[in-house]
Design a protein around this motif. Structure first.
Motif, mmCIF file in Angstrom:
data_model
loop_
_atom_site.group_PDB
_atom_site.id
_atom_site.type_symbol
_atom_site.label_atom_id
_atom_site.label_comp_id
_atom_site.label_asym_id
_atom_site.label_seq_id
_atom_site.Cartn_x
_atom_site.Cartn_y
_atom_site.Cartn_z
ATOM 1 N N GLU A 1 4.306 -28.204 40.536
ATOM 2 C CA GLU A 1 5.177 -28.508 41.681
ATOM 3 C C GLU A 1 4.838 -27.549 42.819
ATOM 4 O O GLU A 1 5.011 -26.338 42.683
ATOM 5 C CB GLU A 1 6.644 -28.366 41.280
ATOM 6 C CG GLU A 1 7.622 -28.748 42.384
ATOM 7 C CD GLU A 1 9.074 -28.599 41.950
ATOM 8 O OE1 GLU A 1 9.672 -29.592 41.500
ATOM 9 O OE2 GLU A 1 9.603 -27.464 42.044
ATOM 10 N N VAL A 2 4.314 -28.089 43.916
ATOM 11 C CA VAL A 2 4.007 -27.290 45.104
ATOM 12 C C VAL A 2 4.878 -27.823 46.232
ATOM 13 O O VAL A 2 4.662 -28.927 46.730
ATOM 14 C CB VAL A 2 2.514 -27.389 45.496
ATOM 15 C CG1 VAL A 2 2.229 -26.492 46.702
ATOM 16 C CG2 VAL A 2 1.610 -27.013 44.330
ATOM 17 N N THR A 3 5.878 -27.046 46.624
ATOM 18 C CA THR A 3 6.821 -27.506 47.643
ATOM 19 C C THR A 3 6.510 -26.877 48.995
ATOM 20 O O THR A 3 5.924 -25.797 49.086
ATOM 21 C CB THR A 3 8.266 -27.177 47.247
ATOM 22 O OG1 THR A 3 8.407 -25.753 47.116
ATOM 23 C CG2 THR A 3 8.648 -27.852 45.939
ATOM 24 N N SER A 4 6.923 -27.581 50.042
ATOM 25 C CA SER A 4 6.841 -27.072 51.402
ATOM 26 C C SER A 4 8.019 -27.658 52.174
ATOM 27 O O SER A 4 8.630 -28.641 51.744
ATOM 28 C CB SER A 4 5.509 -27.457 52.061
ATOM 29 O OG SER A 4 5.352 -28.873 52.107
ATOM 30 N N ALA A 5 8.346 -27.048 53.312
ATOM 31 C CA ALA A 5 9.553 -27.503 54.019
ATOM 32 C C ALA A 5 9.467 -27.214 55.511
ATOM 33 O O ALA A 5 8.933 -26.183 55.934
ATOM 34 C CB ALA A 5 10.794 -26.835 53.433
ATOM 35 N N PHE A 6 10.026 -28.126 56.298
ATOM 36 C CA PHE A 6 10.227 -27.954 57.740
ATOM 37 C C PHE A 6 11.619 -28.510 58.074
ATOM 38 O O PHE A 6 12.585 -27.781 58.101
ATOM 39 C CB PHE A 6 9.117 -28.644 58.536
ATOM 40 C CG PHE A 6 9.150 -28.335 60.003
ATOM 41 C CD1 PHE A 6 8.716 -27.099 60.460
ATOM 42 C CD2 PHE A 6 9.596 -29.263 60.930
ATOM 43 C CE1 PHE A 6 8.745 -26.789 61.826
ATOM 44 C CE2 PHE A 6 9.619 -28.980 62.290
ATOM 45 C CZ PHE A 6 9.191 -27.735 62.743
ATOM 46 N N ARG A 7 11.743 -29.827 58.246
ATOM 47 C CA ARG A 7 13.073 -30.450 58.305
ATOM 48 C C ARG A 7 13.381 -31.228 57.034
ATOM 49 O O ARG A 7 14.523 -31.624 56.821
ATOM 50 C CB ARG A 7 13.189 -31.383 59.533
ATOM 51 C CG ARG A 7 13.144 -30.643 60.853
ATOM 52 C CD ARG A 7 13.573 -31.517 62.041
ATOM 53 N NE ARG A 7 13.304 -30.800 63.277
ATOM 54 C CZ ARG A 7 12.241 -31.016 64.050
ATOM 55 N NH1 ARG A 7 11.349 -31.951 63.699
ATOM 56 N NH2 ARG A 7 12.054 -30.306 65.148
ATOM 57 N N ALA B 1 0.644 -38.721 38.994
ATOM 58 C CA ALA B 1 0.083 -37.371 39.065
ATOM 59 C C ALA B 1 0.894 -36.440 39.951
ATOM 60 O O ALA B 1 0.546 -35.261 40.086
ATOM 61 C CB ALA B 1 -1.358 -37.435 39.576
ATOM 62 N N GLY B 2 1.964 -36.940 40.577
ATOM 63 C CA GLY B 2 2.845 -36.074 41.350
ATOM 64 C C GLY B 2 2.315 -35.652 42.694
ATOM 65 O O GLY B 2 2.618 -34.548 43.165
ATOM 66 N N THR B 3 1.537 -36.516 43.355
ATOM 67 C CA THR B 3 1.109 -36.167 44.709
ATOM 68 C C THR B 3 2.325 -36.045 45.616
ATOM 69 O O THR B 3 3.332 -36.737 45.436
ATOM 70 C CB THR B 3 0.114 -37.216 45.259
ATOM 71 O OG1 THR B 3 -0.602 -36.651 46.357
ATOM 72 C CG2 THR B 3 0.799 -38.485 45.720
ATOM 73 N N ASN B 4 2.262 -35.149 46.599
ATOM 74 C CA ASN B 4 3.425 -34.906 47.452
ATOM 75 C C ASN B 4 3.748 -36.075 48.367
ATOM 76 O O ASN B 4 4.919 -36.381 48.593
ATOM 77 C CB ASN B 4 3.200 -33.657 48.303
ATOM 78 C CG ASN B 4 3.408 -32.373 47.518
ATOM 79 O OD1 ASN B 4 3.273 -32.353 46.298
ATOM 80 N ND2 ASN B 4 3.725 -31.290 48.209
#
Length: 472
Positions: A146-152, A396-399
């Motif tokens: 799990e590779v998370t990122s965030a903005f809004r 495969a859990g692509t974002n």
């Protein structure tokens, strides 16, 4: 430069250094054949994979693929290598790393372990192990990370699949762009980004498009981020001029020379990152950079040569591009996997394999990875191939993936996914939009409690009147 040899079916194969070994071990790829570095037969490919499996991971810290002295990407990768993070696998071979990854992927704390490993892996290590993995191997390990990122919005959470809403128009007509945005929003698309490829290089046209999206966002209180995919230096100028910039964009590649072909250096990328972060426009996070890559980019720019002047295989160079992206802690990175053309990925089989390799390598290196599931009209591929790749990437859990109205991008002239495709794979695999965007859909009565988008009359909804009215 050390030589490796292996005998298969009575023939002995010689591999002159790490660059040659990596190239010969790569699954069949038209771009490597074009570059003259591919295995000459299936037997030679098997011999190379056998030799690569026995290669110690430490080799990749001692034997360069692209020279350190002449390439700033190599310097970035080597200077930022984290020896402490590498320690758990430092004694392994490439084949041993494959076995270790598959075992770790079965553990309940797999994501924590693999995310901790990421700073210790070089892109060349990730590329090497991917060459030994089956399609199912690539999916199993990718899904565990799990590779998370965030903005809004928060992207990459387990059990979610976000989308880039791509409302391109051949003349940047604001009404046409607005209609495409409406089409996507009504089908639950846009939680990764509303991203437009402009038809011109005009800074004013880019500013007008940014203002259009920002006005729609604010008017409807939509938790989305916007991007006009103009050159990063143009975006820096737009920030200085006060345009509503959320995300700077740039295509990147795995060597300094290939990046020079895109007109960028690492220093220019740092300037853009710092400028966008200084605006503080995010609400749930401050990751701002958006990068695109694609297997074959370095070859097309004549920037694919490594140690000894040998051509480096396109998949290893693609992984090195993720090493560039990783240094900037981006919100988004996606490979445009079939966009560069059949010279680099000839058919549906090669595109599917490459898309899964890219997703695996990106996530293994700690990058928030997405894929433009796409092909050009002269490739030996069709929509069935893209449906298969999309479904495999969902598993495969692509974002995120990229979606356009009706799969046909009339401005760029290639085939991608439709908004309907994303809805179908979300429902089939039990995936949901980004949580902030899903909450907005619920509030607008556009989705049910399970995150399923509800049917709506596209011209009779309040959303339509606001979006289209604003563009009139």
């Amino acid at each position: 430069m050390s030589v490796r040899t292996r005998s298969v079916q009575g023939a002995t194969y010689r591999f002159d250094g790490l660059v040659d070994l990596l190239a010969k071990a790569t699954p069949k790829r038209s771009g490597d054949e074009l570059a003259g570095c591919a295995a000459s037969s299936a037997a030679e490919r098997v011999a190379a994979q056998w030799a690569l499996a026995d290669e110690p991971l430490m080799t990749f810290l001692n034997e360069e693929v692209v020279p350190y002295e002449t390439d700033e990407v190599t310097r970035l990768i080597m200077d930022q290598h984290d020896a402490d993070a590498f320690a758990p696998v430092a004694s392994l071979t490439v084949g041993g790393l494959r076995d270790w990854l598959l075992e770790v992927a079965t553990r309940p704390d797999a994501s924590r372990i693999l995310r901790a490993l990421a700073p210790g892996l070089t892109p060349e290590m990730a590329a090497a192990v991917s060459k030994l993995m089956s399609v199912q191997d690539l999916i199993c390990v990718s899904r565990a990370i799990e590779v998370t990122s965030a903005f809004r919005t928060t992207l990459g959470l387990s059990g979610t699949l976000a989308t880039r809403l791509q409302p391109n128009h051949p003349t940047d007509d604001l009404a046409g762009v607005s209609a495409a945005i409406l089409d996507g929003l009504l089908m639950g698309s846009g939680d990764a980004v509303v991203g437009i490829n402009p038809a011109t290089d005009s800074p004013q046209a880019a500013a007008d498009l940014l203002k259009l999206i920002d006005d729609i966002r604010q008017q409807l209180a939509i938790p989305i981020q916007s991007c006009v995919l103009t050159h990063v230096t143009t975006t820096i100028g737009l920030i200085e001029a006060g345009a509503p910039v959320d995300l700077p964009f740039q295509s990147i590649a795995g060597t300094q020379k290939a990046n020079a072909g895109f007109g960028v250096t690492l220093d220019i990328l740092r300037e853009a990152d710092e400028a966008a972060r200084s605006l503080h426009r995010g609400t749930v996070g401050d990751q701002v950079m958006y990068f695109e890559t694609g297997q074959g980019a370095a070859l097309s720019a004549e920037g694919h040569y490594g140690v000894g002047g040998r051509p480096v295989d396109e998949q290893t160079l693609e992984a090195r591009a993720y090493g560039v992206a990783r240094a900037f802690d981006p919100l988004l990175l996606n490979t445009v996997v079939g966009f560069i053309g059949p010279e680099y990925l000839h058919d549906g089989k090669q595109i599917i394999r490459a898309g899964l390799e890219d997703n695996f390598c990106g996530k293994l290196l700690g990058v928030p990875m997405g894929v433009d599931v796409c092909y050009t009209n002269h490739a030996e591929a069709d929509d069935d191939d893209m449906d298969a790749l999309l479904t495999l990437l969902g598993a495969a859990g692509t974002n995120y993936v990229i979606c356009v109205p009706g799969t046909d991008d009339i401005m760029l002239g290639y085939q991608s996914l439709s908004f309907h495709n994303a809805l179908a794979v979300r429902r089939t695999l039990g995936l949901r939009p980004a949580p902030e965007f899903e909450a907005w859909l619920l509030g607008m009565e556009m989705a049910d409690a399970a995150g399923h988008v509800l049917p709506r009359d596209p011209l009779g909804s309040p959303l339509s009147r606001l979006v289209l009215g604003g563009a009139a």
